[in-house]
Scaffold this active site. Sequence first.
Site, PDB file in Angstrom:
ATOM      1  N   LYS A  23      19.167 -29.700   3.431  1.00  5.18           N
ATOM      2  CA  LYS A  23      18.269 -30.397   2.498  1.00  5.18           C
ATOM      3  C   LYS A  23      18.521 -29.912   1.072  1.00  5.18           C
ATOM      4  O   LYS A  23      18.632 -30.707   0.138  1.00  5.18           O
ATOM      5  CB  LYS A  23      16.808 -30.131   2.888  1.00  5.18           C
ATOM      6  CG  LYS A  23      15.829 -30.642   1.834  1.00  5.18           C
ATOM      7  CD  LYS A  23      14.383 -30.364   2.192  1.00  5.18           C
ATOM      8  CE  LYS A  23      14.027 -28.900   2.039  1.00  5.18           C
ATOM      9  NZ  LYS A  23      12.577 -28.666   1.821  1.00  5.18           N
ATOM     10  N   ARG A  28      20.294 -31.459  -4.250  1.00  2.56           N
ATOM     11  CA  ARG A  28      20.957 -31.005  -5.480  1.00  2.56           C
ATOM     12  C   ARG A  28      22.193 -31.847  -5.775  1.00  2.56           C
ATOM     13  O   ARG A  28      22.442 -32.248  -6.915  1.00  2.56           O
ATOM     14  CB  ARG A  28      21.348 -29.530  -5.360  1.00  2.56           C
ATOM     15  CG  ARG A  28      20.200 -28.543  -5.578  1.00  2.56           C
ATOM     16  CD  ARG A  28      20.687 -27.145  -5.197  1.00  2.56           C
ATOM     17  NE  ARG A  28      19.733 -26.069  -5.416  1.00  2.56           N
ATOM     18  CZ  ARG A  28      18.704 -25.795  -4.613  1.00  2.56           C
ATOM     19  NH1 ARG A  28      18.436 -26.566  -3.578  1.00  2.56           N
ATOM     20  NH2 ARG A  28      17.929 -24.741  -4.858  1.00  2.56           N
ATOM     21  N   ASP A  50      12.854 -36.314   2.814  1.00  3.00           N
ATOM     22  CA  ASP A  50      13.042 -35.713   1.490  1.00  3.00           C
ATOM     23  C   ASP A  50      14.267 -36.249   0.759  1.00  3.00           C
ATOM     24  O   ASP A  50      14.256 -36.380  -0.472  1.00  3.00           O
ATOM     25  CB  ASP A  50      13.122 -34.178   1.596  1.00  3.00           C
ATOM     26  CG  ASP A  50      11.728 -33.560   1.697  1.00  3.00           C
ATOM     27  OD1 ASP A  50      10.763 -34.327   1.909  1.00  3.00           O
ATOM     28  OD2 ASP A  50      11.609 -32.329   1.569  1.00  3.00           O
ATOM     29  N   ASN A  93       6.251 -35.548  -0.538  1.00  7.83           N
ATOM     30  CA  ASN A  93       5.957 -34.116  -0.584  1.00  7.83           C
ATOM     31  C   ASN A  93       7.258 -33.340  -0.737  1.00  7.83           C
ATOM     32  O   ASN A  93       7.425 -32.250  -0.185  1.00  7.83           O
ATOM     33  CB  ASN A  93       5.209 -33.700   0.690  1.00  7.83           C
ATOM     34  CG  ASN A  93       4.529 -32.334   0.538  1.00  7.83           C
ATOM     35  OD1 ASN A  93       4.475 -31.779  -0.558  1.00  7.83           O
ATOM     36  ND2 ASN A  93       4.033 -31.792   1.633  1.00  7.83           N
ATOM     37  N   SER A 170       7.983 -20.030  -7.562  1.00  8.61           N
ATOM     38  CA  SER A 170       9.006 -20.796  -6.843  1.00  8.61           C
ATOM     39  C   SER A 170      10.302 -20.730  -7.624  1.00  8.61           C
ATOM     40  O   SER A 170      10.309 -20.906  -8.841  1.00  8.61           O
ATOM     41  CB  SER A 170       8.567 -22.247  -6.681  1.00  8.61           C
ATOM     42  OG  SER A 170       9.667 -23.028  -6.248  1.00  8.61           O
ATOM     43  N   SER A 171      11.397 -20.492  -6.909  1.00 11.81           N
ATOM     44  CA  SER A 171      12.701 -20.464  -7.582  1.00 11.81           C
ATOM     45  C   SER A 171      13.139 -21.876  -7.956  1.00 11.81           C
ATOM     46  O   SER A 171      14.076 -22.067  -8.721  1.00 11.81           O
ATOM     47  CB  SER A 171      13.747 -19.825  -6.674  1.00 11.81           C
ATOM     48  OG  SER A 171      13.976 -20.650  -5.551  1.00 11.81           O
ATOM     49  N   ASP A 317      12.060 -19.585   3.924  1.00 15.88           N
ATOM     50  CA  ASP A 317      11.905 -20.677   4.895  1.00 15.88           C
ATOM     51  C   ASP A 317      12.252 -20.227   6.299  1.00 15.88           C
ATOM     52  O   ASP A 317      11.490 -20.415   7.246  1.00 15.88           O
ATOM     53  CB  ASP A 317      12.777 -21.882   4.504  1.00 15.88           C
ATOM     54  CG  ASP A 317      12.161 -22.655   3.348  1.00 15.88           C
ATOM     55  OD1 ASP A 317      11.032 -22.309   2.939  1.00 15.88           O
ATOM     56  OD2 ASP A 317      12.806 -23.598   2.855  1.00 15.88           O
ATOM     57  N   GLU A 345       4.769 -26.597   1.808  1.00 16.63           N
ATOM     58  CA  GLU A 345       4.211 -27.840   2.343  1.00 16.63           C
ATOM     59  C   GLU A 345       2.735 -27.681   2.726  1.00 16.63           C
ATOM     60  O   GLU A 345       1.949 -28.603   2.656  1.00 16.63           O
ATOM     61  CB  GLU A 345       5.022 -28.296   3.551  1.00 16.63           C
ATOM     62  CG  GLU A 345       6.321 -29.011   3.196  1.00 16.63           C
ATOM     63  CD  GLU A 345       7.469 -28.097   2.807  1.00 16.63           C
ATOM     64  OE1 GLU A 345       7.235 -26.900   2.502  1.00 16.63           O
ATOM     65  OE2 GLU A 345       8.619 -28.581   2.792  1.00 16.63           O
ATOM     66  N   ARG A 348       1.374 -21.657   4.238  1.00 16.46           N
ATOM     67  CA  ARG A 348       2.042 -21.286   5.488  1.00 16.46           C
ATOM     68  C   ARG A 348       1.546 -19.957   6.057  1.00 16.46           C
ATOM     69  O   ARG A 348       1.680 -19.718   7.260  1.00 16.46           O
ATOM     70  CB  ARG A 348       3.560 -21.233   5.281  1.00 16.46           C
ATOM     71  CG  ARG A 348       4.162 -22.619   5.178  1.00 16.46           C
ATOM     72  CD  ARG A 348       5.640 -22.600   4.881  1.00 16.46           C
ATOM     73  NE  ARG A 348       6.202 -23.935   5.073  1.00 16.46           N
ATOM     74  CZ  ARG A 348       7.427 -24.291   4.720  1.00 16.46           C
ATOM     75  NH1 ARG A 348       8.240 -23.416   4.151  1.00 16.46           N
ATOM     76  NH2 ARG A 348       7.857 -25.516   4.933  1.00 16.46           N
ATOM     77  N   HIS A 390       6.937 -29.688   8.423  1.00 20.90           N
ATOM     78  CA  HIS A 390       8.050 -29.764   9.373  1.00 20.90           C
ATOM     79  C   HIS A 390       8.381 -28.415   9.997  1.00 20.90           C
ATOM     80  O   HIS A 390       8.676 -28.321  11.185  1.00 20.90           O
ATOM     81  CB  HIS A 390       9.274 -30.346   8.670  1.00 20.90           C
ATOM     82  CG  HIS A 390       9.692 -29.602   7.419  1.00 20.90           C
ATOM     83  ND1 HIS A 390      10.984 -29.316   7.110  1.00 20.90           N
ATOM     84  CD2 HIS A 390       8.953 -29.067   6.396  1.00 20.90           C
ATOM     85  CE1 HIS A 390      11.049 -28.664   5.970  1.00 20.90           C
ATOM     86  NE2 HIS A 390       9.827 -28.500   5.512  1.00 20.90           N
ATOM     87  N   ARG A 391       8.321 -27.361   9.192  1.00 18.41           N
ATOM     88  CA  ARG A 391       8.737 -26.059   9.738  1.00 18.41           C
ATOM     89  C   ARG A 391       7.729 -25.498  10.746  1.00 18.41           C
ATOM     90  O   ARG A 391       8.101 -24.774  11.669  1.00 18.41           O
ATOM     91  CB  ARG A 391       9.005 -25.054   8.617  1.00 18.41           C
ATOM     92  CG  ARG A 391      10.132 -25.514   7.723  1.00 18.41           C
ATOM     93  CD  ARG A 391      10.875 -24.413   7.003  1.00 18.41           C
ATOM     94  NE  ARG A 391      11.811 -25.034   6.080  1.00 18.41           N
ATOM     95  CZ  ARG A 391      12.968 -25.595   6.437  1.00 18.41           C
ATOM     96  NH1 ARG A 391      13.356 -25.572   7.689  1.00 18.41           N
ATOM     97  NH2 ARG A 391      13.739 -26.166   5.541  1.00 18.41           N
ATOM     98  N   LYS A 416      10.664 -34.844   7.773  1.00 14.44           N
ATOM     99  CA  LYS A 416      10.894 -34.385   6.398  1.00 14.44           C
ATOM    100  C   LYS A 416      12.320 -33.885   6.218  1.00 14.44           C
ATOM    101  O   LYS A 416      12.954 -34.157   5.200  1.00 14.44           O
ATOM    102  CB  LYS A 416       9.895 -33.282   6.059  1.00 14.44           C
ATOM    103  CG  LYS A 416       9.887 -32.891   4.587  1.00 14.44           C
ATOM    104  CD  LYS A 416       8.686 -32.012   4.290  1.00 14.44           C
ATOM    105  CE  LYS A 416       8.362 -31.996   2.811  1.00 14.44           C
ATOM    106  NZ  LYS A 416       9.306 -31.291   1.983  1.00 14.44           N
TER     107      LYS A 416
END
Length: 648
Positions: A23, A28, A50, A93, A170-171, A317, A345, A348, A390-391, A416
């Site tokens: 993803k 990217r 996504d 999302n 967030s990176s 993740d 999402e 978590r 999703h995860r 996703k």
Amino acid sequence: MMESLTLPPLRIATGVIRLPGSKSISNRMLLLAALARGRTEIRELLDSDDTQVMLAALARVGVGVTAIGHKAWAVEGCGGAFPARDADLFMGNAGTAIRPLTAALALSGGHYRLSGVPRMHERPIGDLVDGLRQIGADVRYTGNPGFPPLAIHPAAVKLDAPIRMRGDVSSQFLTALLMALPLTGRPAVIEMTTELISKPYIEITLNLMARFGVDVVREGWQRFNIPAGQAYRSPGVLHVEGDASAASYFLAAGAIGGGPVRVEGVGRGSIQGDVRFADELEKLGATITWGDTWIEARAPASSRLKAFDLDLNHIPDAAMTLAVAALFADGPCRLRNIASWRVKETDRITAMATELRKLGALVEEGDDHIAVSPAPTLTAGAAIDTYDDHRMAMCFSLAALGGVPVTINDPACVNKTFPDYFDAFAEIAAPVIAIDGPSASGKGTVAERVAAALGYHYLDSGSLYRLTALAGLRAGKALDDEAGLAVVAASLPARFSAGRIYLNEDDVTDAIRTEEISVGASKVAALPAVRAALLSRQRAYRRFPGLVADGRDMASVVFPGAVAKVFLTASAAARAERRYKQLIAKGMPANMHALLQDLQERDARDAQRSVAPLRQCDDADLVDTTELDIEAAVSAVMAIAKRQGLRN
Ligand code: DC
């Protein structure tokens, strides 16, 4: 849409999985290709919600994106300025879409409005907007300050001072700014004002920017310089690596369920930080083997995984997979430095803690960590909520490997990033009963009845060889034309429906049972390329709740990890007599002597061929049906299945 999916109790995971595209890389590459000069072909692009969000958004801002084949897309780069100067964009999302697009749109001189699902409007974007505003971009919040939805308007950009930016939420904010800044054509500097989290994702960004001709000079993880005079140029054709985060579920399955489980599409040369998940799994005692384009995991010799206490900031993740793996550890486990979980999402940390408790674990939740003390056995029948994440769905499928049924609510949330996840998981984890044996041993009838008794799927692999022979003959192929028949086998237009077998629309159920096709099937089955062409098709039958497969090499080649392996045979005389009775009953002419000779010839050919010869595997149970009727043979196989823990 299915509201829940109940996975059966599982214990063993073995097999090979071809991963979907990454993803992170897919989205990217799409954006960089859109911003570049020239046409880019992207192969193995992830096909998921996504990436659909990104593709749709690019199309709306006037970028030419065209599907040019299976998972292959062509992107006509716009060379920096999007053709459509005014657009409303719905970003679902998809964090990997909204963040970089916001930055690129803010520097491209148009009027754009970006929004998403309600959860997207709770996910922060303030650090990125602050960074963009420092250089004069006009980005406004139309809902709550700090969060989407956003409105963007044209503005003059100034780059006289370094952009100062936080990197601890967030990176993706840094990724977004890095990818957009070359649009200005001017030198730019970004300085981090905090610790930067998830650094490997920045490496993916820099690596892909370089492939599009823009080099970033990095000073540690504090300063990023984009020298002047650089612009994105299409590199032509690009391939997306397999998704390393998705690999984590299968590798963990191998470590929990015996293994080996191999993932194809990522390996030693991967640019994704999440491949480092395999190193963490190794610390839990798993055996990991690396190839250039694959990774393989097996369980520790001691069977249970080792308890762990790990800083997982670099793989946020894939770290979720370790939280579920902790259920299988030999003591309390701790996952540290994962505060970013709270803005994904879903929250978590809370979601994970809540659902792990349903499986009997004691869980302590902190601001940036989670501690999991597993119970000796998992609680059966838990219904896991997935929070549109999703995860969560993918991680918790692993719990079924504890030998308990597990229900996953809203399983479709995997769309996703991995729409086929549960099929892929079934291909390594669904229980298989392999029944091999010679012609007319009764294995087809027995296998079908055992499948019905257990509620399992059924694969008659012989029919695929028969279909190949029939389709080959109809296409005018000689039965020793290995390459030609392999093409036929790979693209068999076969369909199995309500006990009938079709080739295209033609019902060939009886046509594939003639003596001519029986002999033909045995000949095409001796061709290695034909066998290879049918392999993935046979493995795709491995679905939940389980599979009974009959043939010659089910236990040895197609499903070597089968939980139960049976070699079903009978004396040649008994088999010839059964066939004789069948033919007579159907009113067809039959000659006992000729039938016996025919059987013996086919046995010899099937047993003597160089690939996958008919033989009893060392770990298979022998069931000799010479003196058994069908009921007794079915009972014998059911007893073996039961001994392996399979029940109806
Ligand atoms: O099981 P059957 O009689 O329908 O099989 C037809 C032919 O296909 C038989 O000669 C052997 C071959 N075959 C095979 O080589 N491997 C399998 N898994 C199944 C069948």
